[in-house]
Design an enzyme around this catalytic site. Structure first.
Site, PDB file in Angstrom:
ATOM      1  CG  HIS A 171      -1.731  -1.328   1.248  1.00 27.10           C
ATOM      2  ND1 HIS A 171      -2.694  -1.723   0.344  1.00 27.10           N
ATOM      3  CD2 HIS A 171      -1.584  -2.365   2.114  1.00 27.10           C
ATOM      4  CE1 HIS A 171      -3.133  -2.932   0.655  1.00 27.10           C
ATOM      5  NE2 HIS A 171      -2.466  -3.360   1.717  1.00 27.10           N
ATOM      6  CD  GLU A 216      -1.298 -10.179   4.509  1.00 27.61           C
ATOM      7  OE1 GLU A 216      -1.224  -9.303   5.396  1.00 27.61           O
ATOM      8  OE2 GLU A 216      -1.870 -10.001   3.428  1.00 27.61           O
ATOM      9  CG  HIS A 260       0.921  -6.858   2.287  1.00 25.74           C
ATOM     10  ND1 HIS A 260       0.056  -5.881   1.861  1.00 25.74           N
ATOM     11  CD2 HIS A 260       1.667  -7.200   1.211  1.00 25.74           C
ATOM     12  CE1 HIS A 260       0.269  -5.634   0.581  1.00 25.74           C
ATOM     13  NE2 HIS A 260       1.251  -6.422   0.166  1.00 25.74           N
ATOM     14  CD  GLU A 307      -1.823  -3.827   4.970  1.00 25.92           C
ATOM     15  OE1 GLU A 307      -1.243  -4.770   4.387  1.00 25.92           O
ATOM     16  OE2 GLU A 307      -3.031  -3.572   4.814  1.00 25.92           O
TER      17      GLU A 307
END
Length: 328
Positions: free
Chosen positions: A117, A292, A210, A154
């Site tokens: 992101h 993640e 992430h 995030e």
């Protein structure tokens, strides 16, 4: 990381496999297993009695405010895939812990880090909602990502861990490139561009950082590996095996260094998942995985993800996995 939107559809299960990758990972796991047992002994396992619910995929809605959450089981989960990776059982010949590589041992190696992101994405909704080709279909350019209940995003987390990881790898002589950094560009890049950056750099390894946005009570980390995709602009056949090797080494070192357990809601406790719906993996021509690091929507994981001390451990665990992969 949300499971809705670009690069974030629910994962696909894999059947158990055996082979040299499992053997390679066996050298990493004794320390990881010890860390996991200690973690569980002090009540940090996050096992809330979900039982069969552990296989359920949960997600947060992408492209909206970071706090929105949703569940999204996928029909893709019914489709057969390549063999399922597993964290190997301990072997007596494996070392108890891996030591950092000597200074300069990664000289000549190129590593691309992709911070998931971008903090500016929420100001550019039209741009990030534009569809791009990921080989198998079209998806939005990017999403805003998720956040903790207290508002730690995030995108902030991924940049912080990426900076720490970059510093660790550069100390060992590697050339490290980020797909974006500190607001440049001010949004994105799109998922296809993120893959292209690693390809153009001819990276020896690439990783996308992430944190998940699953339901409270769902916790733990997982590493996402590319599945075999040969469609349109995507052809992962040459990178599936080395990417699996990279992902298994990252997973083994991450659990050992951080104490964070493998996910209790995806991956059947292996900490490893294979997917064919992620543009960042589908379009890569170099070994690449996603990680993640934990679930931002769970209070136990959020306490770790917001800790600078733990984020340094996360970077260290990822670094040691990459170093292990590059040194073979």
């Amino acid at each position: 990381m949300s499971y809705v939107g670009p690069d974030f559809d629910p994962p696909q299960p894999r059947r158990p496999r055996r082979g040299p990758l499992t053997v390679a990972l066996a050298a990493l796991v004794p320390g990881a297993l010890l860390g996991w047992l200690v973690y569980a002994a002090v009540g940090g396992s996050g096992d809330d009695g979900k039982g069969s619910d552990q296989a359920t995929v949960r997600s947060s809605t992408a492209g909206t405010s970071p706090g929105a959450a949703a569940s999204s089981p996928s029909d893709d989960a019914k489709q057969p895939d390549s063999p399922k990776p597993t964290l190997a059982s301990p072997t007596s010949s494996a070392p108890a812990a891996s030591a950092p590589a000597a200074s300069g041992s990664l000289k000549g190696k190129v590593i691309v880090i992709d911070p998931g992101h971008n903090p500016g994405n929420f100001q550019h909704t039209a741009e990030i909602n534009r569809k791009v080709n990921i080989g198998t279909n079209f998806k939005e350019c990017d999403t805003t990502g998720t956040s903790t209940n207290a508002g730690y995003t995030e995108a902030q987390f991924t940049l912080d861990v990426s900076h720490r990881l970059k510093a660790l790898l550069e100390k060992q002589g590697a050339t490290v490139k980020l797909t974006h950094d500190n607001g440049s560009p001010s949004w994105g890049p799109c998922v296809d561009q993120r893959a292209r950056i690693g390809n153009v750099a001819q990276a020896d390894a690439a990783i996308s950082i992430h944190a998940d946005g699953a339901a409270a009570g769902d916790r733990g980390f997982h590493v996402i590996l590319p599945g075999i995709v040969h469609a349109g602009a995507a052809d992962t056949r040459a990178i599936v095996a080395p990417s699996a090797d990279l992902g298994e080494r990252v997973a083994g070192n991450f659990v050992r260094v951080t104490g964070e357990p493998p996910s209790n809601y995806i991956g059947d406790g292996t900490g490893l998942v294979t997917r064919k719906d992620l543009g960042g993996l589908n379009l890569s021509t170099v070994p690449k995985v996603f990680i993640e690091c934990g679930n931002m929507r769970d209070s136990k994981d959020a306490a770790l993800l917001t800790s600078a001390t733990w984020r340094q451990k996360a970077a260290q665990g990822i670094s040691e996995g990459i170093v292990s992969f590059l040194r073979g």
